[in-house]
Each structure stands twice: as structure tokens, then as C-alpha cells.
Design a protein around this motif. Structure first.
Motif, PDB file in Angstrom:
ATOM      1  N   ILE A   1      -0.632  24.287  -1.185  1.00 34.56           N
ATOM      2  CA  ILE A   1      -1.498  23.777  -1.047  1.00 34.56           C
ATOM      3  C   ILE A   1      -1.784  22.927  -2.445  1.00 34.56           C
ATOM      4  CG2 ILE A   1      -4.309  23.349  -1.222  1.00 34.56           C
ATOM      5  CD1 ILE A   1      -4.300  25.706   0.650  1.00 34.56           C
ATOM      6  N   SER A   2      -1.672  21.196  -2.307  1.00 33.71           N
ATOM      7  CA  SER A   2      -1.530  20.616  -3.264  1.00 33.71           C
ATOM      8  C   SER A   2      -2.712  19.713  -3.522  1.00 33.71           C
ATOM      9  CB  SER A   2      -0.045  19.681  -3.431  1.00 33.71           C
ATOM     10  OG  SER A   2      -0.164  19.045  -2.280  1.00 33.71           O
ATOM     11  N   SER A   3      -3.816  19.659  -2.890  1.00 32.21           N
ATOM     12  CA  SER A   3      -4.832  18.804  -2.801  1.00 32.21           C
ATOM     13  C   SER A   3      -5.922  19.177  -1.987  1.00 32.21           C
ATOM     14  CB  SER A   3      -4.497  17.115  -2.258  1.00 32.21           C
ATOM     15  OG  SER A   3      -4.207  17.527  -0.759  1.00 32.21           O
ATOM     16  N   MET A   4      -7.003  18.650  -2.168  1.00 37.49           N
ATOM     17  CA  MET A   4      -8.168  18.933  -1.485  1.00 37.49           C
ATOM     18  C   MET A   4      -8.115  18.883  -0.039  1.00 37.49           C
ATOM     19  SD  MET A   4     -10.336  20.151  -3.594  1.00 37.49           S
ATOM     20  CE  MET A   4     -11.949  20.106  -2.936  1.00 37.49           C
ATOM     21  N   ALA A   5      -7.325  17.851   0.356  1.00 36.82           N
ATOM     22  CA  ALA A   5      -7.125  17.605   1.841  1.00 36.82           C
ATOM     23  C   ALA A   5      -6.592  19.010   2.460  1.00 36.82           C
ATOM     24  CB  ALA A   5      -6.486  16.292   2.006  1.00 36.82           C
ATOM     25  N   ASP A   6      -5.083  19.460   1.489  1.00 41.93           N
ATOM     26  CA  ASP A   6      -4.607  20.545   2.341  1.00 41.93           C
ATOM     27  C   ASP A   6      -5.614  21.621   2.296  1.00 41.93           C
ATOM     28  OD1 ASP A   6      -2.350  19.159   2.204  1.00 41.93           O
ATOM     29  OD2 ASP A   6      -1.578  19.704   0.231  1.00 41.93           O
ATOM     30  N   ALA A   7      -6.639  21.793   1.219  1.00 38.34           N
ATOM     31  CA  ALA A   7      -7.445  23.122   1.074  1.00 38.34           C
ATOM     32  C   ALA A   7      -8.415  22.808   2.402  1.00 38.34           C
ATOM     33  CB  ALA A   7      -8.097  23.183  -0.059  1.00 38.34           C
ATOM     34  N   GLY A   8      -8.724  21.778   2.704  1.00 42.66           N
ATOM     35  CA  GLY A   8      -9.749  21.606   4.021  1.00 42.66           C
ATOM     36  C   GLY A   8      -8.802  21.941   5.175  1.00 42.66           C
ATOM     37  N   GLU A   9      -7.753  21.443   5.319  1.00 41.77           N
ATOM     38  CA  GLU A   9      -6.964  21.868   6.556  1.00 41.77           C
ATOM     39  C   GLU A   9      -6.875  23.289   6.770  1.00 41.77           C
ATOM     40  OE1 GLU A   9      -3.087  20.448   8.833  1.00 41.77           O
ATOM     41  OE2 GLU A   9      -3.015  20.361   6.598  1.00 41.77           O
ATOM     42  N   GLN A  10      -6.500  24.217   5.452  1.00 36.42           N
ATOM     43  CA  GLN A  10      -6.415  25.470   5.557  1.00 36.42           C
ATOM     44  C   GLN A  10      -7.885  26.232   5.866  1.00 36.42           C
ATOM     45  OE1 GLN A  10      -3.416  27.233   4.827  1.00 36.42           O
ATOM     46  NE2 GLN A  10      -4.646  29.002   5.501  1.00 36.42           N
ATOM     47  N   LEU A  11      -8.744  25.798   5.468  1.00 40.54           N
ATOM     48  CA  LEU A  11     -10.181  26.182   5.768  1.00 40.54           C
ATOM     49  C   LEU A  11     -10.948  25.820   7.055  1.00 40.54           C
ATOM     50  CD1 LEU A  11     -11.966  25.495   2.219  1.00 40.54           C
ATOM     51  CD2 LEU A  11     -11.156  27.893   3.379  1.00 40.54           C
ATOM     52  N   MET A  12     -10.439  24.521   7.570  1.00 40.71           N
ATOM     53  CA  MET A  12     -11.279  24.165   8.722  1.00 40.71           C
ATOM     54  C   MET A  12     -10.257  23.117   9.933  1.00 40.71           C
ATOM     55  SD  MET A  12     -15.088  22.691   7.343  1.00 40.71           S
ATOM     56  CE  MET A  12     -14.492  21.674   6.403  1.00 40.71           C
ATOM     57  N   GLY A  13      -8.960  23.401   9.533  1.00 41.89           N
ATOM     58  CA  GLY A  13      -8.143  22.502  10.509  1.00 41.89           C
ATOM     59  C   GLY A  13      -7.933  21.104  10.127  1.00 41.89           C
ATOM     60  N   ARG A  14      -7.739  20.372  11.162  1.00 41.37           N
ATOM     61  CA  ARG A  14      -7.448  18.972  11.126  1.00 41.37           C
ATOM     62  C   ARG A  14      -8.563  18.337  10.473  1.00 41.37           C
ATOM     63  NH1 ARG A  14      -4.200  15.313   9.880  1.00 41.37           N
ATOM     64  NH2 ARG A  14      -4.474  13.168  11.074  1.00 41.37           N
ATOM     65  N   PHE A  15      -9.852  18.710  11.080  1.00 43.64           N
ATOM     66  CA  PHE A  15     -11.074  18.134  10.770  1.00 43.64           C
ATOM     67  C   PHE A  15     -11.320  18.228   9.004  1.00 43.64           C
ATOM     68  CE2 PHE A  15     -15.851  18.581   9.688  1.00 43.64           C
ATOM     69  CZ  PHE A  15     -16.078  17.464  10.017  1.00 43.64           C
ATOM     70  N   GLY A  16     -11.336  19.535   8.662  1.00 43.60           N
ATOM     71  CA  GLY A  16     -11.197  19.662   7.265  1.00 43.60           C
ATOM     72  C   GLY A  16     -10.492  18.931   6.536  1.00 43.60           C
ATOM     73  N   ARG A  17      -9.344  18.634   6.997  1.00 43.13           N
ATOM     74  CA  ARG A  17      -8.122  17.805   6.074  1.00 43.13           C
ATOM     75  C   ARG A  17      -8.715  16.511   6.024  1.00 43.13           C
ATOM     76  NH1 ARG A  17      -3.380  17.962   4.422  1.00 43.13           N
ATOM     77  NH2 ARG A  17      -1.891  16.194   4.208  1.00 43.13           N
ATOM     78  N   GLU A  18      -9.028  15.936   7.048  1.00 41.65           N
ATOM     79  CA  GLU A  18      -9.897  14.565   7.035  1.00 41.65           C
ATOM     80  C   GLU A  18     -11.235  14.596   6.110  1.00 41.65           C
ATOM     81  OE1 GLU A  18      -8.327  12.050   7.931  1.00 41.65           O
ATOM     82  OE2 GLU A  18      -6.743  13.161   8.868  1.00 41.65           O
ATOM     83  N   LEU A  19     -12.266  15.518   6.265  1.00 47.50           N
ATOM     84  CA  LEU A  19     -13.212  15.511   5.575  1.00 47.50           C
ATOM     85  C   LEU A  19     -12.969  15.820   4.161  1.00 47.50           C
ATOM     86  CD1 LEU A  19     -16.273  15.890   5.644  1.00 47.50           C
ATOM     87  CD2 LEU A  19     -16.052  18.432   5.795  1.00 47.50           C
ATOM     88  N   PHE A  20     -12.182  16.735   3.826  1.00 52.39           N
ATOM     89  CA  PHE A  20     -11.929  16.917   2.384  1.00 52.39           C
ATOM     90  C   PHE A  20     -11.030  15.815   1.596  1.00 52.39           C
ATOM     91  CE2 PHE A  20     -12.668  21.763   1.448  1.00 52.39           C
ATOM     92  CZ  PHE A  20     -13.661  21.707   2.379  1.00 52.39           C
ATOM     93  N   GLY A  21     -10.210  15.195   2.538  1.00 52.72           N
ATOM     94  CA  GLY A  21      -9.398  14.323   1.925  1.00 52.72           C
ATOM     95  C   GLY A  21     -10.237  12.889   1.651  1.00 52.72           C
ATOM     96  N   THR A  22     -11.115  12.716   2.555  1.00 54.23           N
ATOM     97  CA  THR A  22     -12.071  11.632   2.557  1.00 54.23           C
ATOM     98  C   THR A  22     -12.940  11.937   1.025  1.00 54.23           C
ATOM     99  OG1 THR A  22     -12.184  11.123   4.786  1.00 54.23           O
ATOM    100  CG2 THR A  22     -13.774  10.059   3.578  1.00 54.23           C
TER     101      THR A  22
END
Length: 159
Positions: free
Chosen positions: A53-74
Motif C-alpha cells: 500500500i502506497s496511498s490512501m486509495a490503496d488503503a481504501g481498496e484494502q478496506l472496502m474494495g473498489r468503492f473504498g479506492r475511489e472514495l479514499f482516492g477522491t
């Protein structure tokens, strides 16, 4: 992200402490410092467990899947945009104070934007963290040596 937040907030800290009082201000500063330390520890544990994991988007994907990636990345993108806007505004106010007039605020903002753009190429967080530390350390002489610092109007220092 902590260095950026501290560097922008340090200028309003005396007014905030004067407004709420020294003891409550110290309690808040120590409490929030402990909270920031614990949060850093938790983030460090998360990073050790998931080294890819190298970004908040990666952490969001790890926690909540694709939706988490978009949410945390945004969320991270919006944070960085508004953080940069705050730095450019601070740069503009500083140059307005130095020159003594505000007729060139737009020009000062553009100069700050261009300097930030050039100094942050290529886009890596490593370079931005060094720039944020430079920004933070340039505030300290202003806080200590500025004889024109105005107290907030609601605070009276006389008995």
C-alpha cells in the motif's frame, strides 16, 4: 500531511490559545498530539501488515474494495487541492504584507502557484514533504521576530 497542517495552523495558534485560555489550550494541544501519535502508530502497523500500500486509495481498496479506492482516492485528492490552495493563499497574504499593498494579489497568487508547480516536479510526496518542512521552518522567524503581530480584538493583555 502533518507537516502541512502544522505549517498552516501555526500562525493562528497564538490567537486560538488566547481565545480559549492557556490551560484548556495546553490540554487540547497535548491531547491532540497524543491522538496524532497514536494515529501514526496505527497507520505504521497497517503499513507493516500491507507493505504494497502506497496511498490512501490503496488503503481504501484494502478496506472496502473498489468503492473504498475511489472514495479514499477522491478524499486524498481533495485534501491536497485545498492544502495547496491554503499555501498559495498564505503566500499571497505574506507578499501583500511585505509589499504593503494588495494591488497585485492575483499576481502574487500566480507567482506562488508557479513556484509550487516548479518546485514539486516530478510529482512525488518526497519532494512535497521537503517543501512543507521548508514552509514550516520559515514561519518560526515570523512568529518570533515580527514586532507588528496584532493581538486578536477579543483578547486584552492589560489587567
Amino acid at each position: 500531511m502533518v507537516a502541512e497542517t502544522i505549517s498552516l495552523g501555526i500562525l493562528s495558534l497564538p490567537a486560538a490559545i488566547a481565545g480559549i485560555g492557556l490551560v484548556p489550550g495546553l490540554i487540547l494541544l497535548i491531547g491532540l498530539g497524543l491522538l496524532a501519535t497514536y494515529t501514526g502508530y496505527v497507520i505504521g502497523q497497517f503499513k507493516w501488515r500491507y507493505p504494497h500500500i502506497s496511498s490512501m486509495a490503496d488503503a481504501g481498496e484494502q478496506l472496502m474494495g473498489r468503492f473504498g479506492r475511489e472514495l479514499f482516492g477522491t478524499g486524498q485528492l481533495l485534501f491536497l487541492i485545498f492544502l495547496m490552495a491554503s499555501h498559495i493563499l498564505t503566500f499571497t497574504v505574506a507578499l501583500n504584507s511585505i509589499t504593503g499593498h494588495a494591488t497585485c494579489s492575483i499576481v502574487f497568487g500566480l507567482v506562488g502557484l508557479i513556484l509550487s508547480l516548479i518546485l514539486s516536479l516530478p510529482r512525488t510526496l518526497e519532494k512535497m514533504s521537503w517543501l512543507s518542512l521548508v514552509c514550516e521552518y520559515t514561519y518560526y522567524p515570523d512568529l518570533v521576530l515580527n514586532p507588528n503581530y496584532e493581538q486578536p480584538s477579543s483578547v486584552s493583555l492589560s489587567p
